[in-house]
Design an enzyme around this catalytic site. Structure first.
Site, mmCIF file in Angstrom:
data_model
loop_
_atom_site.group_PDB
_atom_site.id
_atom_site.type_symbol
_atom_site.label_atom_id
_atom_site.label_comp_id
_atom_site.label_asym_id
_atom_site.label_seq_id
_atom_site.Cartn_x
_atom_site.Cartn_y
_atom_site.Cartn_z
ATOM 1 N N CYS A 187 -45.966 -4.078 -66.844
ATOM 2 C CA CYS A 187 -46.679 -5.364 -66.814
ATOM 3 C C CYS A 187 -45.662 -6.497 -66.713
ATOM 4 C CB CYS A 187 -47.507 -5.517 -68.089
ATOM 5 S SG CYS A 187 -48.359 -7.095 -68.269
ATOM 6 N N SER B 286 -45.532 -9.127 -68.358
ATOM 7 C CA SER B 286 -45.127 -9.639 -69.679
ATOM 8 C C SER B 286 -43.827 -8.967 -70.143
ATOM 9 C CB SER B 286 -46.220 -9.407 -70.723
ATOM 10 O OG SER B 286 -47.402 -10.049 -70.348
ATOM 11 N N HIS C 79 -46.302 -2.175 -73.510
ATOM 12 C CA HIS C 79 -47.463 -2.491 -74.360
ATOM 13 C C HIS C 79 -48.770 -2.067 -73.703
ATOM 14 C CE1 HIS C 79 -47.036 -5.770 -71.502
ATOM 15 N NE2 HIS C 79 -48.314 -5.994 -71.658
HETATM 16 P P1 CND Z 1 -47.607 -9.826 -61.265
HETATM 17 O O1 CND Z 1 -46.219 -10.250 -61.152
HETATM 18 O O2 CND Z 1 -48.004 -8.447 -60.834
HETATM 19 O O3 CND Z 1 -48.577 -10.852 -60.484
HETATM 20 C C1 CND Z 1 -48.280 -12.219 -60.348
HETATM 21 C C2 CND Z 1 -48.676 -12.664 -58.942
HETATM 22 O O4 CND Z 1 -48.456 -14.071 -58.845
HETATM 23 C C3 CND Z 1 -47.838 -12.011 -57.827
HETATM 24 O O5 CND Z 1 -48.701 -11.440 -56.872
HETATM 25 C C4 CND Z 1 -47.031 -13.178 -57.251
HETATM 26 O O6 CND Z 1 -46.805 -13.057 -55.857
HETATM 27 C C5 CND Z 1 -47.914 -14.361 -57.571
HETATM 28 N N1 CND Z 1 -47.209 -15.648 -57.637
HETATM 29 C C6 CND Z 1 -45.956 -15.895 -58.131
HETATM 30 N N2 CND Z 1 -45.663 -17.203 -58.037
HETATM 31 C C7 CND Z 1 -46.749 -17.800 -57.477
HETATM 32 C C8 CND Z 1 -47.061 -19.144 -57.124
HETATM 33 N N3 CND Z 1 -46.187 -20.145 -57.348
HETATM 34 N N4 CND Z 1 -48.279 -19.399 -56.572
HETATM 35 C C9 CND Z 1 -49.161 -18.395 -56.331
HETATM 36 N N5 CND Z 1 -48.920 -17.096 -56.649
HETATM 37 C C10 CND Z 1 -47.730 -16.801 -57.223
HETATM 38 O O7 CND Z 1 -48.004 -10.044 -62.816
HETATM 39 P P2 CND Z 1 -49.187 -9.417 -63.712
HETATM 40 O O8 CND Z 1 -50.437 -9.380 -62.923
HETATM 41 O O9 CND Z 1 -48.682 -8.188 -64.394
HETATM 42 O O10 CND Z 1 -49.274 -10.541 -64.847
HETATM 43 C C11 CND Z 1 -49.681 -11.858 -64.500
HETATM 44 C C12 CND Z 1 -49.471 -12.788 -65.667
HETATM 45 O O11 CND Z 1 -50.349 -12.416 -66.741
HETATM 46 C C13 CND Z 1 -48.048 -12.735 -66.249
HETATM 47 O O12 CND Z 1 -47.627 -14.034 -66.610
HETATM 48 C C14 CND Z 1 -48.240 -11.872 -67.487
HETATM 49 O O13 CND Z 1 -47.226 -12.113 -68.447
HETATM 50 C C15 CND Z 1 -49.597 -12.356 -67.942
HETATM 51 C C16 CND Z 1 -50.280 -11.490 -68.969
HETATM 52 C C17 CND Z 1 -51.103 -12.130 -69.887
HETATM 53 C C18 CND Z 1 -51.755 -11.386 -70.867
HETATM 54 C C19 CND Z 1 -52.704 -12.053 -71.815
HETATM 55 O O14 CND Z 1 -53.172 -11.413 -72.767
HETATM 56 N N6 CND Z 1 -53.043 -13.324 -71.596
HETATM 57 C C20 CND Z 1 -51.559 -10.015 -70.907
HETATM 58 N N7 CND Z 1 -50.761 -9.411 -70.000
HETATM 59 C C21 CND Z 1 -50.123 -10.116 -69.031
HETATM 60 ZN ZN ZN Z 2 -49.547 -6.926 -70.382
#
Ligand code: CND
Ligand code: ZN
Length: 379
Positions: A51, A53, A72
């Site tokens: 992930c 995170s 996690h």
């Molecule tokens: P992943 O990196 O797979 O996806 C992120 C996407 O965003 C990618 O497809 C990128 O190309 C795109 N991206 C990057 N920069 C930009 C931009 N400036 N504009 C548009 N698109 C962009 O990440 P993921 O899906 O594993 O996780 C996404 C987020 O969610 C990440 O910050 C993670 O830490 C968070 C998260 C939150 C929670 C929660 O409980 N709130 C739990 N797990 C993960």
């Molecule tokens: Zn996660």
């Protein structure tokens, strides 16, 4: 079963991926995992997803205590339990919960709450007694987010683990431990997307695509995917996005593009699933200025701040966050696993790579290069 029982009460030596400091790769070493203390559960990890995170810690954006065992989003089998544990037994198939559910704190008791007070321990990388069960050459190693699953064995508090259907495939349902539930729940629980609505999802990774699935399940009629990597678009459309836009293709800000696409109204619901402050503000500005709701799912770098005009929310917009998709973890994870087993939603489209645990660094390379959605490490 006999082999599972034979390790109970003993220190287990096993392979784990340790991160010593930010910007350094994982090193796979042999660690010692002490037996679970009272109210703790030792788990043999079977599968663990990669992930963003976890990568936020590697990049230094998310500050934690080092050395640390990340991971996690996992599924495993209970190897042994400490004194007083009644919720699981050795041999049970389980999912560790990065957001625990103690059942008695104010958040657990509140109908809308899901951020258990015990979650705070997750930031220390320690268990409830202020230590962990992981040591490397006699020195303590931290866990991550109450779980720490990039290891063959981990020990978690009983409030951070739940039994699931014994028939569930671990290399798939591990995604219910984070990515799937986080994105899907952000749409269903946190935004409460309504039938016929228009949604925009910023970031089409594993979590963002799960938000797309949630919007679709909730009956949204337009689901607009926003990503700077156009390679993510075909998969997003397969999973329910009706249109996809790349902010880099436009001269004007993406929120203006989304207004143009919606006859000047803005979307009903927007989701930031990247983890950047600029896109959080852009997602907010993309929703309807009166009844629009924007949900922050992405994890922003520690200590980052946002400056925005109060006019953005003064007119009625709602801006909110969502952790673990708003689900009460212990109550919901077994039900989500049953729903998956019953065919209510698919996880296969999210899983682009399955790798042996040893290839963990490759799994993170695939994430950083934008080539994977979810990689699952199998043990
Ligand atoms: P992943 O990196 O797979 O996806 C992120 C996407 O965003 C990618 O497809 C990128 O190309 C795109 N991206 C990057 N920069 C930009 C931009 N400036 N504009 C548009 N698109 C962009 O990440 P993921 O899906 O594993 O996780 C996404 C987020 O969610 C990440 O910050 C993670 O830490 C968070 C998260 C939150 C929670 C929660 O409980 N709130 C739990 N797990 C993960
Ligand atoms: Zn996660």
């Amino acid at each position: 079963m006999a082999s599972i029982m034979s390790t109970a009460g003993k220190v287990i030596k096993c392979k784990a991926a340790i991160v010593w400091e930010p910007k350094k790769p994982f090193s796979i070493v042999e660690i010692e995992v002490a037996p679970p203390k009272a109210h703790e559960v030792r788990i043999k990890v079977l599968a663990s997803g990669v992930c963003r995170s976890d990568d936020h810690v590697l990049s230094g954006a998310l500050k934690v205590n080092f050395p640390v065992i990340l991971g996690h989003e996992a599924a495993g089998i209970v190897e042994s339990v400490g004194e007083g544990v009644t919720c699981v037994r050795p041999g049970d198939k389980v999912i560790p919960l990065f957001v625990p559910q103690c059942g008695v704190c104010s958040s657990c008791k509140h109908p809308r709450g899901n951020l258990c007070k015990e979650n705070e321990l997750g930031f220390t990388g320690l268990l409830n007694d202020g230590t962990t069960r992981f040591t490397y050459k006699g020195n303590q190693v931290h866990n991550f987010a109450n779980t720490g699953t990039f290891t063959e064995y981990t020990v978690v508090h009983e409030n951070s683990v739940v039994k699931i259907d014994a028939a569930a495939p671990p290399e798939k349902v591990c995604l219910i431990g984070c990515g799937f539930s986080t994105g899907y729940g952000a749409a269903i629980n946190s935004a409460k997307v309504e039938p016929g609505s228009t949604c925009a999802i910023f970031g089409l990774g594993g979590v963002g695509l799960s938000a797309v699935m949630g919007c679709k399940a909730a009956g949204a009629s337009r689901i607009i995917g926003v990503d700077i990597n156009k390679d993510k678009f075909p998969k997003a459309k397969e999973m329910g996005a009706t249109e996809c836009v790349n902010p880099l293709d436009f001269k004007k800000p993406i929120n203006e593009v989304l207004f143009d696409m919606t006859d000047g109204e803005g979307v009903d619901y927007s989701f930031e699933v990247i983890g950047r402050t600029d896109t959080m503000t852009a997602a907010l500005a993309s929703c309807h200025n009166n009844y629009g709701t924007s949900v922050i799912v992405g994890v922003a770098p520690s200590a980052s701040e946002i400056t925005f005009s109060p006019a953005l929310i003064f007119t009625g917009r709602t801006w909110k966050g969502s952790i673990f998709g708003g689900w009460k973890s212990k109550d919901s994870v077994p039900r989500l696993v049953s729903d998956f087993m019953g065919g209510k939603f698919a996880l296969d489209p999210l899983i682009t790579h399955t790798l042996p645990f040893d290839k963990i660094n490759e799994g993170f390379e695939l994430l950083r290069s934008g080539k994977s959605i979810r990689s699952v490490l199998v043990f």
